[in-house]
Write a protein that holds these residues in place. Structure first.
Motif, PDB file in Angstrom:
ATOM      1  N   GLY A 132      34.151  36.237  47.149  1.00 52.84           N
ATOM      2  CA  GLY A 132      33.606  37.226  46.232  1.00 52.84           C
ATOM      3  C   GLY A 132      32.629  36.658  45.225  1.00 52.84           C
ATOM      4  N   ALA A 133      32.807  35.395  44.807  1.00 55.83           N
ATOM      5  CA  ALA A 133      31.951  34.801  43.778  1.00 55.83           C
ATOM      6  C   ALA A 133      30.735  34.090  44.359  1.00 55.83           C
ATOM      7  CB  ALA A 133      32.761  33.829  42.925  1.00 55.83           C
ATOM      8  N   ARG A 134      30.605  34.071  45.667  1.00 57.21           N
ATOM      9  CA  ARG A 134      29.481  33.374  46.293  1.00 57.21           C
ATOM     10  C   ARG A 134      28.248  34.272  46.345  1.00 57.21           C
ATOM     11  NH1 ARG A 134      32.006  31.089  51.786  1.00 57.21           N
ATOM     12  NH2 ARG A 134      29.971  30.069  51.938  1.00 57.21           N
ATOM     13  N   LEU A 135      27.082  33.648  46.508  1.00 57.60           N
ATOM     14  CA  LEU A 135      25.833  34.377  46.656  1.00 57.60           C
ATOM     15  C   LEU A 135      25.538  34.611  48.131  1.00 57.60           C
ATOM     16  CD1 LEU A 135      23.625  32.490  44.028  1.00 57.60           C
ATOM     17  CD2 LEU A 135      24.598  34.793  43.807  1.00 57.60           C
ATOM     18  N   PRO A 136      24.776  35.647  48.473  1.00 56.92           N
ATOM     19  CA  PRO A 136      24.454  35.903  49.882  1.00 56.92           C
ATOM     20  C   PRO A 136      23.825  34.702  50.581  1.00 56.92           C
ATOM     21  CG  PRO A 136      23.880  37.810  48.567  1.00 56.92           C
ATOM     22  CD  PRO A 136      24.290  36.738  47.599  1.00 56.92           C
ATOM     23  N   SER A 137      23.030  33.922  49.860  1.00 58.76           N
ATOM     24  CA  SER A 137      22.368  32.766  50.473  1.00 58.76           C
ATOM     25  C   SER A 137      23.357  31.703  50.937  1.00 58.76           C
ATOM     26  CB  SER A 137      21.377  32.145  49.490  1.00 58.76           C
ATOM     27  OG  SER A 137      22.042  31.721  48.306  1.00 58.76           O
TER      28      SER A 137
END
Length: 334
Positions: A132-137
């Motif tokens: 949840g805390a990660r970025l799409p990249s």
């Protein structure tokens, strides 16, 4: 239930009009996972957008539970469109995974506690509870597609449209994307409509399917019913090949093609018929596959014995599809 009645749609091009759909009729059962398959430029996306109320047909009607959506305007049309979510694979790069999923809820003014609960539920559905805390990249293309599906599901739509959901997704990640669509139907109660050029998607997750070509429906219906239909293009695409040289049949009294659906039929029907009627079945073509979780076999059988007709009638009475192979130049192996 979604019904499409005599729908036609065309678009203007530089010097003519391109006909995308021609008198299309089909029915999508509530709570099903419906596949629209066919080659490029068959009209799949246009049909899906008409079903999703994002395009108005030139002629014909799209009905939701009997309601003619073509008569809806203004707030009533907007309200109906809100019940149909379309998967958009473009995620906002500056927002986290959880933030992307929460975006539609924020626009609706949903309270923070409810947003967090809904996002947590959807992260579990797509198998990314810890991301949840990660970025799409930081995600793979397949994981990004799963997040896009979760975002479309955030507002709990009745219908989810996924146009070519595995396009650009590597083979090993395709199964995870399709599993999310299946869970959206099974666990969240959405009616899911997917489009694809790959008929194998229908084999893996769909309950119902429509085959389009040049804007027309070639065939449609429940997948497990179509696989036993003689001459079905969908069955031909999804079931194991049964082509065999005619010379291989000379040692048998009869050759038949048999489609068996379900664990009991695949595992026991032919051996029981052989023992009951004292006939011999020899598999000379075909094999096993699965349609979703259901095992399906298509065999070409060489049959020998005195009570062949009774044996074949008995297995047909118990749900097997029995037909006689038609040999022509295309059927006989070189």
């Amino acid at each position: 239930m979604i019904t499409v009645e005599n729908v036609s749609k065309s678009f203007a091009s530089a010097d003519s009009r391109v006909v995308a759909l021609r008198d299309v009729n089909l029915a999508v059962s509530a709570g099903s996972l419906f596949g629209i398959v066919g080659p490029a430029r068959a009209g799949k996306t246009t049909l899906a957008r008409c079903v999703a109320l994002r395009e108005r047909p030139d002629r014909g009607t799209v009905r939701y539970d009997g309601m003619d959506t073509g008569r809806l305007v203004g707030r009533k049309l907007w309200g109906a469109q809100r019940q149909v979510a379309v998967v958009d694979s473009g995620l906002r790069p500056e927002r986290t995974v959880a933030g992307n999923i929460a975006a539609p809820l924020e626009r609706m003014g949903v309270a923070p506690d409810r947003r967090r609960n809904r996002v947590g539920t959807l992260l579990d559905v797509i198998g990314l509870s810890r991301a949840g805390a990660r970025l799409p990249s930081e995600l793979t293309p397949g994981q990004q597609r799963r997040v896009a599906i979760a975002r479309a599901l955030a507002t709990a739509p009745s219908v989810l449209l996924a146009d070519d959901p595995t396009d650009g997704v590597a083979g090993e990640e395709t199964a995870a994307v399709l599993s999310v669509l299946d869970r959206a139907r099974a666990e969240l109660g959405a009616t899911v409509v997917v489009t694809s050029r790959d008929a194998d998607i229908a084999r893996r997750v769909c309950d119902e399917v429509a085959l389009l070509d040049r804007g027309k429906v070639v065939e449609s219906g429940a997948l497990l019913s179509l696989v036993g239909k003689p001459g079905s293009p969908i069955a031909e695409a999804l079931l194991p090949s049964v082509d065999t040289p005619r010379a291989h049949l000379s040692s048998y009294d009869r050759a038949v093609d048999v489609v068996l659906v379900g664990f009991a039929a695949v595992g026991a029907l032919l051996p029981e018929a052989a023992a009951r009627f004292e006939v011999d079945f020899t598999t000379i073509g075909g094999g096993l596959t699965r349609l979703g979780d259901t095992p399906v076999a298509r065999f070409r059988l060489g049959v020998a014995g005195q009570r062949i007709d009774a044996a074949l009638a008995w297995i047909a009475e118990r749900g097997a599809y029995v037909s006689t192979p038609m040999y022509g130049l295309r059927d006989v192996a070189a």
